[in-house]
Structures are given as structure tokens and as C-alpha cells.
Design a protein around this motif. Structure first.
Motif, PDB file in Angstrom:
ATOM      1  N   GLY A  16       3.363  15.815   7.371  1.00  0.00           N
ATOM      2  CA  GLY A  16       2.903  14.845   8.369  1.00  0.00           C
ATOM      3  C   GLY A  16       2.073  13.714   7.790  1.00  0.00           C
ATOM      4  N   ALA A  17       2.368  13.356   6.526  1.00  0.00           N
ATOM      5  CA  ALA A  17       1.612  12.275   5.882  1.00  0.00           C
ATOM      6  C   ALA A  17       2.089  10.895   6.333  1.00  0.00           C
ATOM      7  N   CYS A  18       3.291  10.820   6.912  1.00  0.00           N
ATOM      8  CA  CYS A  18       3.831   9.535   7.369  1.00  0.00           C
ATOM      9  C   CYS A  18       4.919   9.787   8.396  1.00  0.00           C
ATOM     10  N   ARG A  19       5.234   8.748   9.159  1.00  0.00           N
ATOM     11  CA  ARG A  19       6.349   8.836  10.113  1.00  0.00           C
ATOM     12  C   ARG A  19       7.428   7.807   9.804  1.00  0.00           C
ATOM     13  N   ILE A  20       7.167   6.985   8.787  1.00  0.00           N
ATOM     14  CA  ILE A  20       8.102   5.925   8.378  1.00  0.00           C
ATOM     15  C   ILE A  20       7.971   5.814   6.860  1.00  0.00           C
ATOM     16  N   GLU A  48       0.858   0.504   6.696  1.00  0.00           N
ATOM     17  CA  GLU A  48       1.482   0.880   5.426  1.00  0.00           C
ATOM     18  C   GLU A  48       0.429   1.210   4.373  1.00  0.00           C
ATOM     19  N   GLN A  49       0.614   2.327   3.714  1.00  0.00           N
ATOM     20  CA  GLN A  49      -0.178   2.793   2.576  1.00  0.00           C
ATOM     21  C   GLN A  49      -1.674   2.481   2.695  1.00  0.00           C
ATOM     22  N   PRO A  50      -2.332   3.078   3.701  1.00  0.00           N
ATOM     23  CA  PRO A  50      -3.771   2.829   3.840  1.00  0.00           C
ATOM     24  C   PRO A  50      -4.598   3.446   2.709  1.00  0.00           C
ATOM     25  N   LEU A  51      -4.213   4.646   2.247  1.00  0.00           N
ATOM     26  CA  LEU A  51      -5.052   5.393   1.305  1.00  0.00           C
ATOM     27  C   LEU A  51      -4.466   5.395  -0.111  1.00  0.00           C
ATOM     28  N   ALA A  52      -5.036   6.239  -0.976  1.00  0.00           N
ATOM     29  CA  ALA A  52      -4.724   6.173  -2.411  1.00  0.00           C
ATOM     30  C   ALA A  52      -3.225   6.167  -2.733  1.00  0.00           C
ATOM     31  N   TYR A  53      -2.881   5.469  -3.820  1.00  0.00           N
ATOM     32  CA  TYR A  53      -1.482   5.279  -4.203  1.00  0.00           C
ATOM     33  C   TYR A  53      -0.796   6.584  -4.572  1.00  0.00           C
ATOM     34  N   ASP A  54      -1.594   7.585  -4.966  1.00  0.00           N
ATOM     35  CA  ASP A  54      -0.999   8.853  -5.398  1.00  0.00           C
ATOM     36  C   ASP A  54      -1.313   9.992  -4.425  1.00  0.00           C
ATOM     37  N   ASP A  55      -1.690   9.631  -3.204  1.00  0.00           N
ATOM     38  CA  ASP A  55      -2.098  10.655  -2.234  1.00  0.00           C
ATOM     39  C   ASP A  55      -1.052  10.922  -1.150  1.00  0.00           C
ATOM     40  N   MET A  56      -1.004  12.157  -0.686  1.00  0.00           N
ATOM     41  CA  MET A  56      -0.286  12.489   0.553  1.00  0.00           C
ATOM     42  C   MET A  56      -1.197  13.261   1.494  1.00  0.00           C
ATOM     43  N   TYR A  57      -2.052  14.094   0.919  1.00  0.00           N
ATOM     44  CA  TYR A  57      -2.875  15.010   1.714  1.00  0.00           C
ATOM     45  C   TYR A  57      -3.812  14.263   2.670  1.00  0.00           C
ATOM     46  N   ASP A  58      -4.548  13.299   2.160  1.00  0.00           N
ATOM     47  CA  ASP A  58      -5.462  12.542   3.020  1.00  0.00           C
ATOM     48  C   ASP A  58      -4.699  11.697   4.047  1.00  0.00           C
ATOM     49  N   HIS A  59      -3.523  11.220   3.650  1.00  0.00           N
ATOM     50  CA  HIS A  59      -2.709  10.470   4.620  1.00  0.00           C
ATOM     51  C   HIS A  59      -2.341  11.381   5.801  1.00  0.00           C
ATOM     52  N   ALA A  60      -2.046  12.646   5.523  1.00  0.00           N
ATOM     53  CA  ALA A  60      -1.723  13.586   6.605  1.00  0.00           C
ATOM     54  C   ALA A  60      -2.938  13.767   7.513  1.00  0.00           C
TER      55      ALA A  60
END
Ligand code: OSB
Ligand code: MG
Length: 370
Positions: free
Chosen positions: A255-259, A214-226
Motif C-alpha cells: 500500500g505504498a502507492c496507488r499509481i 508523486e514521490q513525496p518521501l525518500a527516493y529509496d523508500d516504500m515503507y514510509d510511503h505506505a
């Protein structure tokens, strides 16, 4: 409906055990409660999930208090409102401040359901009366303390264990837990403590059959999570990054998350939460109900939300006794030996607010009128 008064209260409530995340340790909760009343004297209760400081997100209790007093309450008070589903739109001009908005909005839903004489979960369109529950276990002082906590929660019947991680308390803790409990449903929550450069660490976590990270990277990010999701097998679950149904749609699309972890306060209330749930359900993305160390009022709203169809995974909604010596609702939230909570059939949130206890715990209040 027409809201005649909005009453704010801050209560001070000590946690049974401290709760530590990558952004800090909490021992005493400062909780804002909201009570709305209409001309007939009917009432509804909501809870603001903003924390003691702006560390999980920008919101915090004193900011929420101020924005409600100065801006949000005047937008709702005295207005002819078609239904609780329209309350969010009245507050739309204020950007952000979703936890503050949710406190008012969810209180209006409780009021509406009570007036209709139906349980809130049915009024929201819930389909599942019995909801699966997990626990969120904070960062501990030692691995032995962690083992003891996990053992206790498994014995109580909880269906999955989530542990908080931060740099220095991550792969090693997970590896030791996995070795000790080979078959449990296990996951981790980083609360944004890492960056994309830590990808090797997450690849190491891939070996431990986690349900999700859950939420490994920055609180306001989606791009790096993808980018991270493309490099690891374990599903990423977003919490902090998802503030609306649009965020959910975009995060899934790239594709930033699957859940997705769905929290009422973070998305601004029941209306938007239902939209997030729908976006996810239509895309076969599981959602589960997150927690914010709520008192019984917020917990009751979470239970109602978690009865919606898309909530297919165990959430962070657990028994009152894990948090409080004595909750502010009656009965307290209890969990069955199967690790589930059964939604109540009483009208509205389905629990009685213990007024004398709330009064005793109150450290400040404000009565706002049209
Ligand atoms: O990230 O899910 C989180 C508590 C406070 C702030 C953020 C989070 C949490 C939890 C606790 O994980 C969930 C709970 O038991 O209420
Ligand atoms: Mg989280």
C-alpha cells in the motif's frame, strides 16, 4: 541479431526554459545517445536518461558512459542475441546502472523493429495509437510565472498539469492554483523532498482534489510511503522508488502507492517496463509515462511505451518545442489540440534522426566494437 558496434555520443542541448525540481535547476542538458549497428549495417538509437549529476538517482552521464564502455558494451557486442527482449539478461551481472543499460537495450529494440519493418510501438504490443499527454511544470520564481505557464499549457490542450513542489513552494502554490483553475486535472511531484513528519502538510494538500502526489518521501523508500498513504486520501504515485517489476509488486502489496510513474531508464529498458506495466495492470493500478527532459530519441521511445494497455493516465510526454529550439528528430514531436500524441507508423521509433544536427551538437563520442 548480433551487435557489431555501439557508438556513444554526448550532445549538449540548451533547454528553452530552465527546469527546476526540489533537487536542482537545469538549463543546459548533457545527453548521451547510443547507436547500435549490426553486421548488415542496420541501426538503432537509444538515449541515456541519466542526468548531469547524481541527484535524481545515483546515475549520472559520466558514470553511465564509463559503465557502458568498460562493462555493458562488452557484454553485448559480438554476441548472438535471440531478440531485443534478451538484451537485458546479457547485462544482468552488473547491478543497478539501469539508465545505462536502458540506453543500449532500447537502441536494440529500435534496430529490431526497423529490421522487421514495423513501428516499435506495435512491436512492443501497444494497443493505443493516440496517447493522452500532460505537462510537468518546474518550480517558478513567482506565482505569477506559474499562472502564466499553466495558462499557456492549458491553451495548448494538455490534459493535466503537474507542478513540482519543495518545502516553501507547496501548499500555498497549490491552493492559489486551485483557486484560479478550479476544474483542471492537477497533481504535484515532490521528488523526495519530504519526510513522514510532514504528514500534516500532505493532509492539507488533500483538500485540493489532486489526482495524485508523486514521490513525496525518500527516493529509496516504500515503507514510509505506505504509512503516509494510510493517512491521506490523495493517491500516492511512486517514481524514484520503483526500479523493477518486483519493486512495483511490493509497493502495491504494502500500500505504498496507488499509481505508478513508469520511466524506461529507471527500470532498465523496454523489457522490464513491460513487466512493470503488466504487474500494475493485473492489480488495477494505473501507470503513466514519466519524462526525463529527453531529446527526441528518448521521447520517441517513451511514446512507444505509452501505447501499452496499462497506460491509462496522461503522461509527462509533451511536444519537442516545450524543451528545444530545434529537436534532433524529424518531424519534432507534436501534440494535438486534444492534448494527445499520435504514434507514428514508420518502422522503429518512427522518427528520423537528424544526423547533421546531432553531429553539430556532439561534444564527445566513442566507437566500441566487438
Ligand atoms: O521526477 O518526473 C520527474 C525531470 C527530470 C527528472 C525527474 C523528473 C522530471 C520531470 C520532467 O518531471 C518531465 C519531462 O517533462 O520530461
Ligand atoms: Mg517524478
Amino acid at each position: 541479431m548480433k551487435i557489431d558496434s555501439i557508438e556513444l555520443r554526448e550532445i549538449s542541448l540548451p533547454l528553452v526554459h530552465f527546469f527546476e525540481t526540489s533537487f536542482g535547476r537545469t538549463t543546459q542538458r548533457r545527453i548521451m545517445l547510443v547507436r547500435v549497428r549490426d553486421a548488415d549495417g542496420a541501426e538503432g538509437w537509444g538515449e541515456c536518461t541519466a542526468g548531469e549529476g547524481p541527484f535524481y538517482s545515483e546515475e549520472w552521464i559520466d558514470g553511465a558512459w564509463g559503465v557502458i564502455e568498460q562493462f555493458l558494451a562488452p557484454m553485448v557486442l559480438g554476441r548472438e542475441i535471440e531478440s531485443a527482449a534478451h538484451v537485458s539478461s546479457l547485462m544482468k551481472r552488473v547491478r543497478g546502472h539501469r539508465m545505462a543499460k536502458a540506453a543500449i537495450e532500447t537502441a536494440c529494440w529500435d534496430l529490431e523493429a526497423k529490421k522487421l519493418g514495423v513501428p516499435l510501438w506495435r512491436h512492443l504490443g501497444g494497443v493505443r495509437r493516440e496517447i493522452p499527454c500532460g505537462v510537468s511544470i518546474g518550480i517558478q520564481d513567482s506565482i505569477e510565472d506559474l499562472f502564466a505557464k499553466v495558462e499557456k499549457e492549458l491553451a495548448a490542450g494538455y490534459q493535466r498539469i503537474k507542478i513540482k513542489i519543495k518545502p516553501g513552494w507547496d501548499v500555498e502554490a497549490v491552493a492559489r492554483l486551485r483557486e484560479r483553475f478550479p476544474d483542471i486535472r492537477l497533481m504535484v511531484d515532490a521528488n523526495s523532498a519530504y519526510s513522514l513528519e510532514d504528514a500534516p502538510l500532505f493532509r492539507a494538500l488533500d483538500q485540493h482534489r489532486l489526482m495524485m502526489i508523486e514521490q513525496p518521501l525518500a527516493y529509496d523508500d516504500m515503507y514510509d510511503h505506505a504509512k503516509l498513504q494510510a493517512q491521506i486520501e490523495t493517491p500516492i504515485c511512486l517514481d524514484e522508488s520503483i526500479r523493477s517489476s518486483d519493486d512495483a509488486r511490493k509497493a502495491i502489496a504494502i500500500g505504498a502507492c496507488r499509481i505508478i510513474n513508469l520511466k524506461l531508464g529507471r527500470v532498465g529498458g523496454h523489457f522490464e517496463a513491460r513487466r512493470v506495466e503488466r504487474v500494475c495492470r493485473e492489480r488495477n493500478v494505473p501507470v503513466w509515462c514519466g519524462g526525463m527532459l529527453e531529446s527526441g530519441i528518448g521521447r520517441a521511445h517513451n511514446i512507444a511505451m505509452a501505447t501499452l494497455e496499462g497506460f491509462t493516465l496522461p503522461g509527462d510526454v509533451s511536444a519537442s518545442a516545450r524543451y528545444w529550439e530545434e529537436d534532433i528528430i524529424d518531424p519534432p514531436v507534436e501534440v494535438t489540440s486534444r492534448g494527445t500524441i499520435i504514434a507514428r507508423e514508420d518502422p522503429g521509433i518512427g522518427y528520423e534522426v537528424k544526423r547533421a544536427r546531432v553531429e553539430m551538437l556532439t561534444v564527445r563520442s566513442a566507437a566500441l566494437r566487438a
